[in-house]
Design a protein around this motif. Structure first.
Motif, PDB file in Angstrom:
ATOM      1  N   ASP A   1       0.830  -1.207   0.000  1.00  0.00           N
ATOM      2  CA  ASP A   1       0.000   0.000   0.000  1.00  0.00           C
ATOM      3  C   ASP A   1       0.865   1.259   0.000  1.00  0.00           C
ATOM      4  OD1 ASP A   1      -2.557   1.598   0.646  1.00  0.00           O
ATOM      5  OD2 ASP A   1      -1.274   2.031   2.375  1.00  0.00           O
ATOM      6  N   CYS A   2       1.879   1.284   0.838  1.00  0.00           N
ATOM      7  CA  CYS A   2       2.743   2.463   0.917  1.00  0.00           C
ATOM      8  C   CYS A   2       3.531   2.641  -0.375  1.00  0.00           C
ATOM      9  CB  CYS A   2       3.685   2.322   2.114  1.00  0.00           C
ATOM     10  SG  CYS A   2       4.598   3.829   2.515  1.00  0.00           S
ATOM     11  N   TRP A   3       4.049   1.539  -0.917  1.00  0.00           N
ATOM     12  CA  TRP A   3       4.808   1.581  -2.175  1.00  0.00           C
ATOM     13  C   TRP A   3       3.951   2.112  -3.327  1.00  0.00           C
ATOM     14  CZ3 TRP A   3       4.179  -2.004  -6.428  1.00  0.00           C
ATOM     15  CH2 TRP A   3       5.160  -1.909  -7.426  1.00  0.00           C
ATOM     16  N   LEU A   4       2.719   1.642  -3.413  1.00  0.00           N
ATOM     17  CA  LEU A   4       1.829   2.101  -4.478  1.00  0.00           C
ATOM     18  C   LEU A   4       1.516   3.587  -4.332  1.00  0.00           C
ATOM     19  CD1 LEU A   4      -0.605  -0.952  -4.612  1.00  0.00           C
ATOM     20  CD2 LEU A   4       0.938  -0.220  -6.452  1.00  0.00           C
ATOM     21  N   ARG A   5       1.237   4.034  -3.098  1.00  0.00           N
ATOM     22  CA  ARG A   5       0.927   5.454  -2.888  1.00  0.00           C
ATOM     23  C   ARG A   5       2.135   6.356  -3.090  1.00  0.00           C
ATOM     24  NH1 ARG A   5      -0.515   6.627   2.188  1.00  0.00           N
ATOM     25  NH2 ARG A   5      -0.181   4.569   3.125  1.00  0.00           N
ATOM     26  N   ALA A   6       3.335   5.752  -3.024  1.00  0.00           N
ATOM     27  CA  ALA A   6       4.557   6.519  -3.293  1.00  0.00           C
ATOM     28  C   ALA A   6       4.879   6.581  -4.782  1.00  0.00           C
ATOM     29  CB  ALA A   6       5.731   5.893  -2.545  1.00  0.00           C
ATOM     30  N   GLY A   7       4.013   5.983  -5.606  1.00  0.00           N
ATOM     31  CA  GLY A   7       4.239   6.010  -7.046  1.00  0.00           C
ATOM     32  C   GLY A   7       4.844   4.746  -7.603  1.00  0.00           C
ATOM     33  N   ALA A   8       4.906   3.684  -6.791  1.00  0.00           N
ATOM     34  CA  ALA A   8       5.428   2.384  -7.227  1.00  0.00           C
ATOM     35  C   ALA A   8       6.806   2.486  -7.876  1.00  0.00           C
ATOM     36  CB  ALA A   8       4.432   1.703  -8.165  1.00  0.00           C
ATOM     37  N   PRO A   9       7.794   3.050  -7.171  1.00  0.00           N
ATOM     38  CA  PRO A   9       9.129   3.169  -7.781  1.00  0.00           C
ATOM     39  C   PRO A   9       9.692   1.804  -8.160  1.00  0.00           C
ATOM     40  CG  PRO A   9       9.201   3.626  -5.409  1.00  0.00           C
ATOM     41  CD  PRO A   9       7.769   3.588  -5.790  1.00  0.00           C
ATOM     42  N   ALA A  10      10.120   1.669  -9.411  1.00  0.00           N
ATOM     43  CA  ALA A  10      10.538   0.369  -9.936  1.00  0.00           C
ATOM     44  C   ALA A  10      11.842  -0.123  -9.340  1.00  0.00           C
ATOM     45  CB  ALA A  10      10.663   0.453 -11.461  1.00  0.00           C
ATOM     46  N   ASP A  11      12.661   0.791  -8.811  1.00  0.00           N
ATOM     47  CA  ASP A  11      13.959   0.373  -8.295  1.00  0.00           C
ATOM     48  C   ASP A  11      13.921  -0.021  -6.825  1.00  0.00           C
ATOM     49  OD1 ASP A  11      13.429   2.986  -7.519  1.00  0.00           O
ATOM     50  OD2 ASP A  11      15.527   3.634  -7.635  1.00  0.00           O
ATOM     51  N   ALA A  12      12.763   0.030  -6.192  1.00  0.00           N
ATOM     52  CA  ALA A  12      12.667  -0.316  -4.767  1.00  0.00           C
ATOM     53  C   ALA A  12      12.938  -1.799  -4.558  1.00  0.00           C
ATOM     54  CB  ALA A  12      11.290   0.047  -4.227  1.00  0.00           C
ATOM     55  N   CYS A  13      13.483  -2.137  -3.395  1.00  0.00           N
ATOM     56  CA  CYS A  13      13.730  -3.534  -3.054  1.00  0.00           C
ATOM     57  C   CYS A  13      13.056  -3.871  -1.733  1.00  0.00           C
ATOM     58  CB  CYS A  13      15.228  -3.823  -2.969  1.00  0.00           C
ATOM     59  SG  CYS A  13      16.046  -3.173  -1.482  1.00  0.00           S
ATOM     60  N   TYR A  14      12.839  -5.168  -1.511  1.00  0.00           N
ATOM     61  CA  TYR A  14      12.370  -5.671  -0.212  1.00  0.00           C
ATOM     62  C   TYR A  14      13.600  -6.005   0.611  1.00  0.00           C
ATOM     63  CZ  TYR A  14      10.343  -8.767   3.325  1.00  0.00           C
ATOM     64  OH  TYR A  14       9.972  -9.350   4.531  1.00  0.00           O
ATOM     65  N   ALA A  15      13.618  -5.568   1.872  1.00  0.00           N
ATOM     66  CA  ALA A  15      14.736  -5.868   2.759  1.00  0.00           C
ATOM     67  C   ALA A  15      14.191  -6.301   4.112  1.00  0.00           C
ATOM     68  CB  ALA A  15      15.638  -4.647   2.922  1.00  0.00           C
ATOM     69  N   GLU A  16      14.878  -7.239   4.731  1.00  0.00           N
ATOM     70  CA  GLU A  16      14.455  -7.684   6.053  1.00  0.00           C
ATOM     71  C   GLU A  16      15.678  -7.895   6.934  1.00  0.00           C
ATOM     72  OE1 GLU A  16      11.747 -11.126   8.247  1.00  0.00           O
ATOM     73  OE2 GLU A  16      11.561 -10.826   6.077  1.00  0.00           O
ATOM     74  N   LEU A  17      15.581  -7.448   8.151  1.00  0.00           N
ATOM     75  CA  LEU A  17      16.642  -7.615   9.136  1.00  0.00           C
ATOM     76  C   LEU A  17      16.257  -8.758  10.073  1.00  0.00           C
ATOM     77  CD1 LEU A  17      17.180  -3.864  10.119  1.00  0.00           C
ATOM     78  CD2 LEU A  17      18.057  -5.101   8.126  1.00  0.00           C
ATOM     79  N   GLY A  18      17.100  -9.750  10.164  1.00  0.00           N
ATOM     80  CA  GLY A  18      16.799 -10.882  11.022  1.00  0.00           C
ATOM     81  C   GLY A  18      15.600 -11.667  10.542  1.00  0.00           C
ATOM     82  N   PRO A  19      15.658 -12.237   9.339  1.00  0.00           N
ATOM     83  CA  PRO A  19      14.464 -12.846   8.745  1.00  0.00           C
ATOM     84  C   PRO A  19      14.121 -14.238   9.234  1.00  0.00           C
ATOM     85  CG  PRO A  19      16.308 -12.947   7.215  1.00  0.00           C
ATOM     86  CD  PRO A  19      16.780 -12.159   8.392  1.00  0.00           C
ATOM     87  N   GLY A  20      14.760 -14.717  10.296  1.00  0.00           N
ATOM     88  CA  GLY A  20      14.406 -16.034  10.810  1.00  0.00           C
ATOM     89  C   GLY A  20      14.589 -17.102   9.760  1.00  0.00           C
ATOM     90  N   ARG A  21      13.558 -17.907   9.551  1.00  0.00           N
ATOM     91  CA  ARG A  21      13.612 -18.960   8.536  1.00  0.00           C
ATOM     92  C   ARG A  21      13.208 -18.465   7.147  1.00  0.00           C
ATOM     93  NH1 ARG A  21      10.464 -23.613  12.064  1.00  0.00           N
ATOM     94  NH2 ARG A  21      12.290 -24.383  13.230  1.00  0.00           N
ATOM     95  N   GLY A  22      12.796 -17.200   7.047  1.00  0.00           N
ATOM     96  CA  GLY A  22      12.341 -16.656   5.781  1.00  0.00           C
ATOM     97  C   GLY A  22      10.840 -16.709   5.606  1.00  0.00           C
ATOM     98  N   THR A  23      10.128 -17.129   6.641  1.00  0.00           N
ATOM     99  CA  THR A  23       8.672 -17.272   6.555  1.00  0.00           C
ATOM    100  C   THR A  23       7.986 -15.940   6.311  1.00  0.00           C
ATOM    101  OG1 THR A  23       8.816 -19.148   8.083  1.00  0.00           O
ATOM    102  CG2 THR A  23       6.639 -18.182   7.739  1.00  0.00           C
ATOM    103  N   LEU A  24       8.369 -14.923   7.066  1.00  0.00           N
ATOM    104  CA  LEU A  24       7.769 -13.601   6.896  1.00  0.00           C
ATOM    105  C   LEU A  24       8.031 -13.063   5.496  1.00  0.00           C
ATOM    106  CD1 LEU A  24       6.442 -10.966   7.755  1.00  0.00           C
ATOM    107  CD2 LEU A  24       8.528 -10.369   8.995  1.00  0.00           C
ATOM    108  N   ALA A  25       9.262 -13.176   5.038  1.00  0.00           N
ATOM    109  CA  ALA A  25       9.598 -12.679   3.700  1.00  0.00           C
ATOM    110  C   ALA A  25       8.758 -13.375   2.634  1.00  0.00           C
ATOM    111  CB  ALA A  25      11.092 -12.885   3.419  1.00  0.00           C
ATOM    112  N   ALA A  26       8.629 -14.692   2.744  1.00  0.00           N
ATOM    113  CA  ALA A  26       7.868 -15.442   1.742  1.00  0.00           C
ATOM    114  C   ALA A  26       6.406 -15.005   1.718  1.00  0.00           C
ATOM    115  CB  ALA A  26       7.975 -16.940   2.024  1.00  0.00           C
ATOM    116  N   ASP A  27       5.797 -14.852   2.898  1.00  0.00           N
ATOM    117  CA  ASP A  27       4.379 -14.470   2.961  1.00  0.00           C
ATOM    118  C   ASP A  27       4.171 -13.031   2.511  1.00  0.00           C
ATOM    119  OD1 ASP A  27       3.621 -16.980   3.896  1.00  0.00           O
ATOM    120  OD2 ASP A  27       3.791 -16.414   6.003  1.00  0.00           O
ATOM    121  N   ALA A  28       5.055 -12.126   2.939  1.00  0.00           N
ATOM    122  CA  ALA A  28       4.917 -10.723   2.540  1.00  0.00           C
ATOM    123  C   ALA A  28       5.125 -10.547   1.040  1.00  0.00           C
ATOM    124  CB  ALA A  28       5.915  -9.863   3.315  1.00  0.00           C
TER     125      ALA A  28
END
Length: 341
Positions: free
Chosen positions: A79-106
């Motif tokens: 939602d925030c990315w879309l309202r910011a104009g959906a910048p194409a160069d944005a990346c997903y980043a996570e600090l301490g992602p555990g097993r990767g479950t949150l990243a996969a679902d998000a």
């Protein structure tokens, strides 16, 4: 859960003795160490030597309780990315992602919204990196925040800050860990005040990146919205609390987050900061009830499971109140949704 930041000196080493014995030998030879150093050394060893999550581990985090948590996080980022104009160069980043479950679902939600950015995970544990490769095969890894690419970030830090080391003060004296009859003990007792230069450095690095490059960060952790005194250092093992000085390096050491201090440091670094919300209220505002109902309709045999997961995540008697959510964002980006004005 977080990748526990590596200390700026190596853990005790040598021989086949346990980490605890090596640590006691170091203190016997060199004298007491600060609580901050004790916490950093213990957590560096702990996270380098195991997967701490799940029934066979020591604790369970929100993403492991239910896919709904990661989906709501993904929806907030999208939602925030879309309202910011959906910048194409944005990346997903996570600090301490555990097993990767949150990243996969998000990322499932983000991809459906049209996000096609790269995935960058800050994690030092080789064992957990192996787990990520199965769930998030496109992931790229970094040892520290400053390794992230110089682009806008959609960043998540879920139970990352709680394990960054804290200092403890009793009056004007910094509390230390010493040896008494070959047992670990604190050097001072009395009312405790905590602070954390390491947490300040981490939030400053995040905020400076966002201030220059754009983006936002969601910080989810347990703690207090306002600065307060008190000893919050705790140890968790086998899904229960343990004595902090027992079995060093074999249990998870954390301390409550001072969200006010994090917010102040972030503002100084040049970003906007949302109010702090209870996790339960934040999830409810973003539609977890509707998502639980939709999942129950799709999988009626699991309806009770989804209802219980929502309760664990949102109820004040479970994770809903002690866990807080705060976001920081570039001043040119819109404020993320779900926070009370």
């Amino acid at each position: 859960m977080a990748p526990r930041a590596l200390p700026d000196e190596p853990p005790p080493a040598g021989g086949t003795e346990s980490f605890g014995k090596q640590l006691r030998a170091r203190i016997a030879a060199d004298g007491p160490i600060t609580v901050e150093r004790f916490m950093a050394l213990c957590n560096a060893h702990y996270y380098a030597t195991r997967d701490p999550l799940g029934a066979a581990g020591d604790f369970t985090t929100a993403p492991e309780i239910s896919q709904m948590f990661g989906e709501i996080v993904g929806a907030a980022l999208a939602d925030c990315w879309l309202r910011a104009g959906a910048p194409a160069d944005a990346c997903y980043a996570e600090l301490g992602p555990g097993r990767g479950t949150l990243a996969a679902d998000a990322l499932k939600v983000l991809r459906k919204a049209g996000f096609d950015g790269a995935v960058h995970l800050v994690e030092t544990s080789p064992e957990l990196r192996t787990k990520h490769a199965g769930l998030v095969p496109e992931a790229q890894w970094h040892d520290a925040i400053d390794g992230l690419p110089k682009v806008p970030v959609l960043l998540v830090a879920n139970e990352f800050f709680d394990a960054l080391a804290v200092r403890q003060w009793v009056g004007a004296e910094e509390r230390r860990v010493t040896l008494v009859d070959d047992r670990l003990a604190f050097t001072a007792s009395g009312p405790v005040r905590e602070d954390s230069p390491e947490r300040g450095q981490a939030i400053t690095a995040i905020a400076e990146h966002i201030a220059v490059r754009g983006g936002m960060a969601l910080i989810v952790d347990y703690g207090h919205a306002r600065t307060a005194a008190g000893d919050t250092l705790q140890a968790v093992r086998d899904h229960g609390f343990a004595a902090v000085l027992d079995d060093p390096g074999e249990q998870d050491l954390t301390a409550h987050i001072d969200f006010e201090a994090l917010g102040t440091a972030a503002r100084i670094a040049g970003v906007a900061v949302t109010p702090v919300a209870d996790q339960g209220h934040w999830l409810e505002r973003l539609g977890i009830a509707e998502r639980a109902s939709a999942l129950a309709e799709l999988h009626p045999q699991r309806a009770a499971e989804f209802a219980l997961a929502r309760e664990r995540l949102c109820d004040a008697r479970a994770m809903g109140q002690i866990f807080k959510v705060m976001a920081v964002h570039a001043r040119a980006w819109p404020a993320p949704a779900g926070f009370a004005p």
